[in-house]
Write a protein that holds these residues in place. Structure first.
Motif, short mmCIF file in Angstrom:
data_model
loop_
_atom_site.label_atom_id
_atom_site.label_comp_id
_atom_site.label_asym_id
_atom_site.label_seq_id
_atom_site.Cartn_x
_atom_site.Cartn_y
_atom_site.Cartn_z
N ALA A 15 -16.76 111.80 41.64
CA ALA A 15 -17.69 112.73 42.27
C ALA A 15 -18.92 111.98 42.76
O ALA A 15 -19.37 111.00 42.16
CB ALA A 15 -18.10 113.81 41.27
N LEU A 21 -16.99 116.71 44.99
CA LEU A 21 -16.68 117.01 43.59
C LEU A 21 -15.58 116.15 42.99
O LEU A 21 -15.14 116.39 41.88
CB LEU A 21 -16.33 118.50 43.47
CG LEU A 21 -17.50 119.44 43.76
CD1 LEU A 21 -17.00 120.86 43.96
CD2 LEU A 21 -18.53 119.37 42.66
N ASP A 55 -22.87 122.51 41.00
CA ASP A 55 -22.47 121.10 41.06
C ASP A 55 -23.57 120.19 40.52
O ASP A 55 -23.51 118.98 40.68
CB ASP A 55 -22.08 120.69 42.48
CG ASP A 55 -23.20 120.95 43.49
OD1 ASP A 55 -24.33 121.27 43.07
OD2 ASP A 55 -22.94 120.85 44.70
N GLU A 87 -22.60 118.58 34.62
CA GLU A 87 -21.32 117.92 34.44
C GLU A 87 -20.17 118.86 34.04
O GLU A 87 -19.08 118.77 34.60
CB GLU A 87 -21.44 116.79 33.42
CG GLU A 87 -20.23 115.86 33.35
CD GLU A 87 -19.92 115.20 34.69
OE1 GLU A 87 -18.73 114.96 34.97
OE2 GLU A 87 -20.87 114.93 35.46
N ARG A 89 -19.01 120.67 37.09
CA ARG A 89 -18.37 119.75 38.04
C ARG A 89 -16.93 119.46 37.61
O ARG A 89 -16.02 119.39 38.44
CB ARG A 89 -19.16 118.43 38.14
CG ARG A 89 -20.51 118.56 38.81
CD ARG A 89 -21.25 117.23 38.81
NE ARG A 89 -20.70 116.32 39.79
CZ ARG A 89 -21.15 116.18 41.05
NH1 ARG A 89 -22.15 116.92 41.47
NH2 ARG A 89 -20.60 115.31 41.86
N TYR A 101 -13.69 120.37 39.69
CA TYR A 101 -12.75 119.28 40.01
C TYR A 101 -11.33 119.72 39.69
O TYR A 101 -10.39 119.52 40.48
CB TYR A 101 -13.12 118.04 39.19
CG TYR A 101 -12.11 116.91 39.26
CD1 TYR A 101 -12.21 115.92 40.23
CD2 TYR A 101 -11.06 116.82 38.34
CE1 TYR A 101 -11.28 114.88 40.30
CE2 TYR A 101 -10.14 115.79 38.40
CZ TYR A 101 -10.26 114.83 39.38
OH TYR A 101 -9.34 113.81 39.44
#
Length: 558
Positions: A253, A258, A350, A353, A356, A360
């Motif tokens: 990322a 991402l 985003d 973590e 994200r 993902y």
């Protein structure tokens, strides 16, 4: 359009996006590379000499020179794949996708050598005295598999629209609108007329036009690319590093990007690599079949240069421009395409973590994905959606920011909208905001980050105009040769009229839909061609040995 796009994506899931396809494509290239002893390395210098006409013989049958045939074939491959396709590959798979484009090109040099040699060997002279060749002719005349030849020819006609026609004008119109605010309909109308004027003249006029356009557009694009690369020279090392370090692990990322899994980067890199250089697709052999060559291997040697020039050189320049400028991971204000717009259940950012990682998993369709698409209604007040944590808006594989709902092009919308399985159900509403961008729009933004400043973005519409228009010209020839094979000369004019009409329509069609259609069409050509090549592997090796035996004999006599 969304329904049609989803249907095409479903079909593509069994073809180009299927797990087997990249391995099949690379596997055939690897097989012939080992079987023929790395011809893309051993014969590389000799190929340049053949291109220069050093070994030409008088009275050889054909319609074009080696250079004109190469220019026509290059004009068919150097197009949106080099500008929009590379940007799309990075957008989907991150920097790692570039590595797999390189691998596709290196092995593709051998694949191209094989398909062009075989196609040139079994070419024929048509009713009007011109040459016609391509995989359909060796499938028919050598393999006695007319059914396979017919499948390939039909796929070539479909692909002429899905590869050489629709994506080209779509990207030209998109770039012209973004940079010069020219209505896509006007761009489509003007270029459709010019296209008709060129393709009616057949291969000799096509070759004459492309042999002039290709060198000019190549030089202009290289100058523009280097202006960005040297301006961002401090980032080049990091850009190269990201291509290699992420090649087998997937792209990490970065910014609004991402991340992409290895499988996604690998598949998109190979897929876009094929779209860029078309090695294995069987299109370029149709152009090379028109060349004046005393031996089919000599024309096959010329074709080795195509993937090198197209992908290893030009696509690398595009990739470095995009990566070094940093725009690939930045969000920009843009109009949201419905096919790229997605509502997911729950509130995600985003900026942290855990979110994200969850995003993902959703975007890369991994087994641990727990995110579901949103179903329900959305309250919009003065253009802003009232979420209360119920949903998150994604656009172009990124978390959208500053999202606004507008009507009539400028008025803020107030009311309720329905979302079904992540899709917005209301056609008269535009959604705008900040998100990642892709295709030619991304490359155009990258070119504004160089020594030419904002003026650099004008390089893209100008080069794209030449790149993509010349691609459309070349692919019209591929399509009409397939028509000649299927129904004879009588079918050429109706095909050309339909080709020009499709070209005009695609100037204002949805970008994502056009790219999806092209991905399906490419594989419909590639699979029959790869099968035919493998069946003739022994003949190919014997043909190459015979060429070098005769070549050595002639040189000794001199």
């Amino acid at each position: 359009m969304e329904t049609l796009n989803n249907f095409l994506l479903w079909i593509d899931g069994f073809l180009g996006s299927a797990a087997y396809f990249p391995f099949l494509l690379l596997g055939v290239g690897l097989f012939f590379t080992l079987y023929l002893g790395f011809p893309q390395v051993r014969y590389f210098r000799h190929a340049w000499k053949v291109l220069g006409g050093k070994f030409d013989k008088k009275g050889t049958q054909g319609d074009t020179t080696h250079f004109q045939a190469l220019s026509t074939a290059l004009s068919g491959t150097v197009g949106t794949g080099n500008i929009g396709g590379v940007a799309l590959a990075i957008f989907l798979g991150g920097p790692a996708a570039i590595f797999w484009m390189w691998m596709t090109a290196f092995l593709g040099m051998t694949t191209k050598f094989v398909e062009v040699t075989l196609s040139h060997k079994y070419r024929v002279k048509t009713e009007d005295g011109t040459m016609a060749g391509g995989p359909m002719y060796y499938m028919d005349r050598r393999l006695n598999m007319k059914w396979l030849a017919v499948i390939f020819a039909i796929a070539t006609i479909i692909s002429s629209f899905g590869t050489g026609n629709m994506p080209q004008i779509n990207n030209i119109a998109q770039s012209m609108e973004q940079t010069f605010e020219i209505d896509p309909v006007i761009t489509g109308a003007v270029l459709s007329i010019l296209l008709a004027m060129v393709i009616i003249g057949g291969i000799k006029r096509i070759a004459a036009v492309t042999s002039k356009i290709v060198p000019i557009m190549g030089l202009l694009y290289v100058i523009g690319s280097l202006s960005v690369i040297f301006f961002n020279i401090d980032n080049i090392g990091e850009s190269f590093s990201s291509i290699f370090t992420n090649a087998f692990s997937g792209s990490a990322a970065a910014g609004g990007f991402l991340g992409a899994s290895f499988a996604y980067a690998f598949n998109r890199g190979v897929n876009r690599g094929l779209f860029s250089n078309e090695a294995g697709q069987g299109s370029a052999p149709i152009a090379h079949a028109s060349a004046k060559a005393s031996d089919p291997v000599s024309e096959g040697l010329v074709s080795i240069l195509e993937p090198f020039l197209d992908t290893i050189l030009i696509c690398t320049l595009t990739g470095l421009v995009i990566l070094s400028s940093g725009v690939w991971s930045e969000k920009f204000e843009n109009n949201f395409a419905r096919s790229d717009l997605d509502f997911i259940a729950g509130e995600y950012s985003d900026k942290n973590e855990p979110d994200r990682e969850a995003l993902y998993a959703y975007l890369n369709q991994t087994s641990d994905n727990e995110i579901e698409r949103y179903n329900g209604t959305v309250e919009v007040i003065d253009g802003e959606a009232q979420s209360d944590g119920e949903f998150t808006i994604l656009h172009a594989r990124s978390v959208a920011e500053d999202v606004r709902f507008i009507v009539a092009g400028e008025d803020a919308y107030t009311g309720t909208v329905t979302v079904n399985n992540g899709n917005l159900i209301k056609d008269d509403i535009e959604v705008v905001g900040k998100s990642l961008v892709h295709s030619a729009a991304l490359t155009s933004l990258a070119f504004a980050n160089g020594y030419f400043g904002d003026y650099g973005q004008y390089i893209i519409p100008l080069t794209l105009l030449m790149f993509a228009f010349s691609t459309a010209i070349a692919w019209s020839y591929y399509g009409d040769r397939a028509v000649v094979y299927l129904v004879g000369q009588k079918g050429v004019m109706p095909y050309r009229i339909l080709y020009v009409a499709g070209f005009f329509w695609a100037s204002f069609a949805d970008t994502t839909l056009v790219w999806t259609a092209s991905a399906v069409a490419i594989v419909l050509m590639t699979l029959p061609n790869l099968l035919g090549m493998l069946l003739l592997h022994k003949e190919m090796k014997g043909t190459v040995k015979s060429y070098w035996k005769d070549f050595d004999k002639e040189n000794k006599q001199k």
